[in-house]
Design a protein around this motif. Structure first.
Motif, PDB file in Angstrom:
ATOM      1  N   THR A 164      -4.435  24.667  26.591  1.00  0.00           N
ATOM      2  CA  THR A 164      -3.873  24.321  25.283  1.00  0.00           C
ATOM      3  C   THR A 164      -4.987  24.351  24.238  1.00  0.00           C
ATOM      4  O   THR A 164      -5.011  25.215  23.373  1.00  0.00           O
ATOM      5  N   ASP A 165      -5.919  23.407  24.342  1.00  0.00           N
ATOM      6  CA  ASP A 165      -6.974  23.242  23.341  1.00  0.00           C
ATOM      7  C   ASP A 165      -7.844  24.483  23.171  1.00  0.00           C
ATOM      8  O   ASP A 165      -7.950  25.036  22.076  1.00  0.00           O
ATOM      9  N   ILE A 166      -8.475  24.895  24.240  1.00  0.00           N
ATOM     10  CA  ILE A 166      -9.449  25.996  24.169  1.00  0.00           C
ATOM     11  C   ILE A 166      -8.747  27.326  23.901  1.00  0.00           C
ATOM     12  O   ILE A 166      -9.178  28.090  23.029  1.00  0.00           O
ATOM     13  N   LEU A 167      -7.670  27.593  24.601  1.00  0.00           N
ATOM     14  CA  LEU A 167      -6.943  28.848  24.393  1.00  0.00           C
ATOM     15  C   LEU A 167      -6.502  29.004  22.939  1.00  0.00           C
ATOM     16  O   LEU A 167      -6.709  30.045  22.324  1.00  0.00           O
ATOM     17  N   GLY A 168      -5.913  27.964  22.373  1.00  0.00           N
ATOM     18  CA  GLY A 168      -5.460  28.045  20.982  1.00  0.00           C
ATOM     19  C   GLY A 168      -6.596  28.284  20.010  1.00  0.00           C
ATOM     20  O   GLY A 168      -6.492  29.107  19.098  1.00  0.00           O
ATOM     21  N   PHE A 212       0.178  16.679  13.771  1.00  0.00           N
ATOM     22  CA  PHE A 212       0.836  16.239  15.000  1.00  0.00           C
ATOM     23  C   PHE A 212       1.805  17.326  15.445  1.00  0.00           C
ATOM     24  O   PHE A 212       2.117  18.244  14.674  1.00  0.00           O
ATOM     25  N   LYS A 213       2.252  17.236  16.684  1.00  0.00           N
ATOM     26  CA  LYS A 213       3.124  18.271  17.264  1.00  0.00           C
ATOM     27  C   LYS A 213       2.604  19.653  16.894  1.00  0.00           C
ATOM     28  O   LYS A 213       3.321  20.507  16.367  1.00  0.00           O
ATOM     29  N   ALA A 214       1.329  19.863  17.184  1.00  0.00           N
ATOM     30  CA  ALA A 214       0.608  21.057  16.741  1.00  0.00           C
ATOM     31  C   ALA A 214       1.063  22.337  17.430  1.00  0.00           C
ATOM     32  O   ALA A 214       0.805  23.428  16.930  1.00  0.00           O
ATOM     33  N   GLY A 215       1.695  22.213  18.580  1.00  0.00           N
ATOM     34  CA  GLY A 215       2.154  23.413  19.276  1.00  0.00           C
ATOM     35  C   GLY A 215       1.022  24.211  19.907  1.00  0.00           C
ATOM     36  O   GLY A 215       1.132  25.423  20.074  1.00  0.00           O
ATOM     37  N   LYS A 216      -0.070  23.517  20.245  1.00  0.00           N
ATOM     38  CA  LYS A 216      -1.167  24.218  20.919  1.00  0.00           C
ATOM     39  C   LYS A 216      -0.644  24.789  22.235  1.00  0.00           C
ATOM     40  O   LYS A 216       0.121  24.115  22.904  1.00  0.00           O
ATOM     41  N   PRO A 217      -0.929  26.000  22.577  1.00  0.00           N
ATOM     42  CA  PRO A 217      -2.034  26.847  22.138  1.00  0.00           C
ATOM     43  C   PRO A 217      -1.707  27.840  21.025  1.00  0.00           C
ATOM     44  O   PRO A 217      -2.491  28.759  20.784  1.00  0.00           O
ATOM     45  N   SER A 218      -0.605  27.686  20.341  1.00  0.00           N
ATOM     46  CA  SER A 218      -0.334  28.578  19.211  1.00  0.00           C
ATOM     47  C   SER A 218      -1.463  28.447  18.190  1.00  0.00           C
ATOM     48  O   SER A 218      -1.914  27.335  17.900  1.00  0.00           O
ATOM     49  N   LYS A 219      -1.896  29.550  17.635  1.00  0.00           N
ATOM     50  CA  LYS A 219      -3.010  29.501  16.682  1.00  0.00           C
ATOM     51  C   LYS A 219      -2.577  29.024  15.296  1.00  0.00           C
ATOM     52  O   LYS A 219      -3.412  28.702  14.455  1.00  0.00           O
ATOM     53  N   GLY A 258     -12.107  19.858  22.623  1.00  0.00           N
ATOM     54  CA  GLY A 258     -10.948  19.428  23.388  1.00  0.00           C
ATOM     55  C   GLY A 258     -11.219  19.414  24.878  1.00  0.00           C
ATOM     56  O   GLY A 258     -12.254  19.901  25.335  1.00  0.00           O
ATOM     57  N   ASP A 259     -10.268  18.883  25.639  1.00  0.00           N
ATOM     58  CA  ASP A 259     -10.466  18.711  27.082  1.00  0.00           C
ATOM     59  C   ASP A 259      -9.609  19.623  27.955  1.00  0.00           C
ATOM     60  O   ASP A 259      -9.755  19.605  29.174  1.00  0.00           O
ATOM     61  N   GLN A 260      -8.717  20.418  27.364  1.00  0.00           N
ATOM     62  CA  GLN A 260      -7.837  21.251  28.184  1.00  0.00           C
ATOM     63  C   GLN A 260      -8.005  22.729  27.860  1.00  0.00           C
ATOM     64  O   GLN A 260      -7.931  23.128  26.698  1.00  0.00           O
ATOM     65  N   LEU A 261      -8.173  23.524  28.896  1.00  0.00           N
ATOM     66  CA  LEU A 261      -8.361  24.965  28.717  1.00  0.00           C
ATOM     67  C   LEU A 261      -7.108  25.656  28.196  1.00  0.00           C
ATOM     68  O   LEU A 261      -7.181  26.496  27.300  1.00  0.00           O
ATOM     69  N   MET A 293     -11.708  38.441  33.286  1.00  0.00           N
ATOM     70  CA  MET A 293     -10.301  38.232  33.588  1.00  0.00           C
ATOM     71  C   MET A 293      -9.778  36.958  32.915  1.00  0.00           C
ATOM     72  O   MET A 293      -8.716  36.955  32.337  1.00  0.00           O
ATOM     73  N   PHE A 294     -10.556  35.876  33.000  1.00  0.00           N
ATOM     74  CA  PHE A 294     -10.123  34.600  32.429  1.00  0.00           C
ATOM     75  C   PHE A 294     -10.821  34.280  31.108  1.00  0.00           C
ATOM     76  O   PHE A 294     -10.718  33.169  30.618  1.00  0.00           O
ATOM     77  N   GLN A 295     -11.544  35.241  30.521  1.00  0.00           N
ATOM     78  CA  GLN A 295     -12.410  34.970  29.378  1.00  0.00           C
ATOM     79  C   GLN A 295     -11.714  34.298  28.199  1.00  0.00           C
ATOM     80  O   GLN A 295     -12.339  33.520  27.490  1.00  0.00           O
ATOM     81  N   ILE A 296     -10.446  34.580  27.984  1.00  0.00           N
ATOM     82  CA  ILE A 296      -9.739  33.962  26.863  1.00  0.00           C
ATOM     83  C   ILE A 296      -9.687  32.441  27.010  1.00  0.00           C
ATOM     84  O   ILE A 296      -9.548  31.715  26.030  1.00  0.00           O
ATOM     85  N   PHE A 297      -9.825  31.949  28.241  1.00  0.00           N
ATOM     86  CA  PHE A 297      -9.803  30.505  28.492  1.00  0.00           C
ATOM     87  C   PHE A 297     -11.195  29.886  28.485  1.00  0.00           C
ATOM     88  O   PHE A 297     -11.319  28.670  28.515  1.00  0.00           O
ATOM     89  N   TYR A 298     -12.236  30.714  28.475  1.00  0.00           N
ATOM     90  CA  TYR A 298     -13.599  30.192  28.569  1.00  0.00           C
ATOM     91  C   TYR A 298     -14.015  29.521  27.260  1.00  0.00           C
ATOM     92  O   TYR A 298     -13.926  30.129  26.197  1.00  0.00           O
TER      93      TYR A 298
END
Length: 170
Positions: free
Chosen positions: A120-124, A87-94, A115-118, A1-6
């Motif tokens: 934004t960082d990990i999702l993107g 800069f202003k990377a727009g994470k989580p946009s790929k 990265g440290d945030q699920l 269910m949450f795998q995209i964030f893992y």
């Protein structure tokens, strides 16, 4: 269910990642979030950060910072490191992840994101097909919008760690 964030891996710190092993496995590009991944939110690069980045360059890695922060913040952090950045990377946009790999001359197969945030960082990075390391945030004190996200992250991480425990037993 949450795998995209893992994340693919979760570690205590960006300073504890076995970089030499990553290089031996063919990784050539490292993408980093800055705030609460390499230093406290808003702080300059520490001597530990500068030493790590110099070590990574000697190993042969291409390094790029990918931050949702403004250019002034990223330039100040990067002043003694001299890595490429977006800069202003727009994470989580790929989009910025793909642009970063293009600028580094790497591919999703030989690039790692730290990265440290699920959300934004990990999702993107996952959306861009990049292997990910989630690190614990360096500072406990954070802006209110991040504090709220952290509460939601705890739910996702509960299921992530449960999955990891199950995989270990199998």
């Amino acid at each position: 269910m949450f795998q995209i964030f893992y994340p693919d891996r979760a570690v205590s710190s960006a300073y504890k990642i076995p970089y030499e092993k990553l290089y031996q496995r063919g990784v050539r590009g490292l993408l980093y979030d800055i705030d609460n991944t390499l230093t406290e939110h808003g702080a300059d690069a520490t001597s530990e950060t500068i030493a790590l980045m110099n070590r990574l360059k000697k190993i042969g890695f291409r390094i790029m910072f990918l931050s949702n922060n403004n250019e002034k913040r990223v330039v100040r952090f990067n002043q003694k490191i001299g890595a490429d950045y977006i800069f202003k990377a727009g994470k989580p946009s790929k989009k910025s992840y793909l642009r970063a790999m293009q600028r580094m001359g790497t591919t999703k197969e030989n690039t790692v994101f730290i990265g440290d945030q699920l959300f934004t960082d990990i999702l993107g990075a996952k959306r861009a097909g990049i292997y990910t390391y989630l690190v614990r945030p360096i500072a406990a004190h954070e802006e209110i919008q991040i504090v709220l996200k952290r509460k939601l992250e705890r739910i996702v991480l509960f299921f992530y760690w449960r999955k990891k425990r199950r995989e270990k037993r199998e």
